[in-house]
Design a protein around this motif. Structure first.
Motif, mmCIF file in Angstrom:
data_model
loop_
_atom_site.group_PDB
_atom_site.id
_atom_site.type_symbol
_atom_site.label_atom_id
_atom_site.label_comp_id
_atom_site.label_asym_id
_atom_site.label_seq_id
_atom_site.Cartn_x
_atom_site.Cartn_y
_atom_site.Cartn_z
ATOM 1 N N VAL A 46 39.505 36.758 33.601
ATOM 2 C CA VAL A 46 38.139 36.789 34.514
ATOM 3 C C VAL A 46 38.255 37.969 35.071
ATOM 4 N N ALA A 48 36.165 40.457 37.553
ATOM 5 C CA ALA A 48 35.134 40.468 38.528
ATOM 6 C C ALA A 48 34.370 41.726 38.797
ATOM 7 N N VAL A 197 35.415 27.431 35.130
ATOM 8 C CA VAL A 197 35.387 28.741 34.601
ATOM 9 C C VAL A 197 36.923 29.148 34.039
ATOM 10 N N TYR A 209 32.593 38.376 35.673
ATOM 11 C CA TYR A 209 32.101 37.485 36.792
ATOM 12 C C TYR A 209 31.639 38.303 38.264
ATOM 13 N N SER A 211 29.871 38.345 41.842
ATOM 14 C CA SER A 211 29.395 37.524 42.816
ATOM 15 C C SER A 211 29.541 38.211 44.130
#
Length: 514
Positions: A46, A48, A197, A209, A211
């Motif tokens: 993942v 970000a 996720v 990702y 956010s």
């Protein structure tokens, strides 16, 4: 039951390794959206992306997903150069974007929504039984017992969020790009979603990702990259970062606190608003907001928070008893509420707030025109002056007032809607999710603006699903559950645990004022 699609393509994709972005540049007119961006995303992690609105995150995502093309630079998936001319080409290589405004086929089944990408790429099933079996397998993997034959329209917000990922998984996704995926989820649902996720990542799928929720980012991400003004500032393991370090990189300086000093609760100021919900028990709290006060309403999605605002506006009617400045008030429409000094910032700016195909001028002036009742003598020159004055008051950044509203970042779009509200000098301002989908610096600016407006005597009712926001901004707040007000709290005596306990119904020992 597996689809009939060959597994060899999936294995080939998995062997391609990392995503390597080198010297990517994208320019729109005189605006440099991305400048010499370098980034490596390891497979099966993942990763970000964080940054202020306008930092370049959306442009980079669109280039990765085939929605846009870089002016220069290179993107490689393992050993192969990736030049996607459109979304379909990206999908064929296993790259899927799940947008914040989740693409959905309303009026169709959940199965139709899950399988739409796979079937458009050539996957075929032997009738409904095989289609439903494939969907049931995917839903079960996500921990959902949802019937694939049920209509998508009836799906919960959490189910809709899952379906965005399951749609990509059904089409053998290798990379899934998630844009603000928890923006419309409650705190509890967001936590559940984050765990899902992580399980998708553990299956070997790479997640990009994006956010604004930095605590969430640090919880879910293996690595995090910061963009600022179109440039890559840094990439680091998430475990080495903190919200403060990310904010420092995002804005170029420290922000001690995004919240201004809290306004004190006052029992002597005029009560501008009083709302007693229909069917409330004799000891249930009445929602009150006094002049110069910021009062909050917290609760889970579907608890009835937004319905309170719509009832006050006259957009819906459930029989609540409403008083405005001490007198019974039943608005027949939002226009009448506007004439009575009530302004409203809606929960979903794209769905209920923005006039998407209109200019900044038209978006800001719509409430002013409403007060003029569409009179022919409405001065265009005065309108332009008033719009510029309103935009300056909220600190919105734009090129000219006649440019399209959608050309602005999310934070500046939200500021334009606040300018619309404040342009009519309301005595009561209702803000529903006032900082949804905006970056940290824009949040800070909006909080300071609301603080200043309240300091000048305006009563503000703030509805929010962010517990930190409720506690950081209000002097008092109410918690709602299943359409009822279940507690009233002084902010100085409360914390996040109190809010969550009341929202879920566990009130023992938490001082809920019934």
């Amino acid at each position: 039951m597996k689809s009939r699609r060959s597994g060899r393509a999936v294995q080939a994709r998995a062997a391609r390794g990392d995503i390597r972005i080198t010297n990517v540049r994208r320019v729109f007119g005189s605006t440099v959206a991305l400048e010499d961006v370098d980034l490596v995303i390891e497979p099966g992690t993942v990763h970000a992306l964080v940054g202020e609105n306008g930092a370049g995150k959306s442009t980079l995502m669109k280039i990765l997903a085939g929605l846009d093309r870089a002016d220069s630079g290179e993107i490689r998936f393992g050993s192969q150069t990736a030049i996607f001319r459109n979304v379909r080409e990206a999908m064929r290589q296993g790259v899927f974007l799940v947008p914040q405004e989740r693409a959905a086929i309303d009026g169709r089944s959940i199965a139709d929504n899950i399988l739409v990408a796979a079937e458009s790429l050539g996957t075929r099933f032997r009738g409904k039984a095989e289609r439903y079996a494939r969907c049931s397998e995917l839903l079960s993997r996500a921990g959902l017992s949802t019937d694939p034959a049920s209509m998508f329209d009836s799906a919960t917000n959490l189910e809709r969020a899952y379906i965005g990922i399951l749609r990509a998984c059904a089409a053998d996704a290798r990379v899934i790009i998630l844009d603000e995926p928890t923006a419309y989820l409650s705190t509890h649902d967001a936590s559940t979603y984050v765990q899902f996720v992580k399980s998708v990542r553990d299956q070997g799928i790479t997640i990009v990702y994006v956010s604004h929720f930095l605590e969430e980012v640090l919880d879910i991400a293996d690595s995090v990259s910061v963009l600022r003004d179109g440039r890559m500032i840094k990439t680091a393991p998430a475990e080495q970062e903190s919200p403060r370090s990310l904010i420092r990189s995002m804005v170029g300086s420290d922000i001690e606190s995004i919240f201004p000093p809290q306004l004190p609760a006052s029992s002597s100021a005029q009560t501008v608003l009083a709302v007693r919900m229909s069917g409330a028990s004799a000891d249930a709290p009445t929602i009150t907001v006094r002049a110069g006060e910021i009062v909050g309403i917290a609760g889970l999605m579907g608890s009835g928070r937004t319905e309170v605002a719509l009832e006050i506006l006259g957009a819906t009617r459930s029989g609540a008893n409403i008083e405005l400045r001490g007198k019974a008030c039943t608005n027949r429409s939002p226009r009448q509420a506007l004439h009575r000094g009530i302004a409203y910032l809606p929960e979903d700016r794209k769905k209920s707030g923005l006039l998407a195909h209109r200019s900044i001028r038209e978006n800001v002036s719509v409430s002013m025109r409403g007060l003029e009742n569409g009179a022919r003598w409405f001065s265009v020159q005065r309108e332009a002056l008033d719009v510029r004055t309103a935009l300056a008051a909220v600190g919105a950044k734009f090129q000219h007032i006649d440019q399209g509203i959608t050309q602005l970042s999310g934070g500046n779009q939200q500021k334009c809607l606040l300018a619309r509200c404040l342009s009519v000098n309301p005595s009561l301002l209702i803000v529903d999710e006032p900082t949804r989908g905006v970056d940290v610096k824009s949040k800070q600016a909006i909080y300071q603006l609301l603080h200043d407006v309240a300091s000048q005597g305006t009563a503000i009712l703030m509805i929010s699903s962010e517990t930190e926001e409720i506690i950081g901004m209000t002097s008092r707040f109410y918690v709602m559950r299943t359409g009822r007000v279940v507690g009233e709290f002084l902010t100085e005596e409360a914390n996040a645990e109190v809010v969550v306990a009341a929202a879920f119904g566990n009130q023992n020992g938490h001082g809920v004022k019934q």
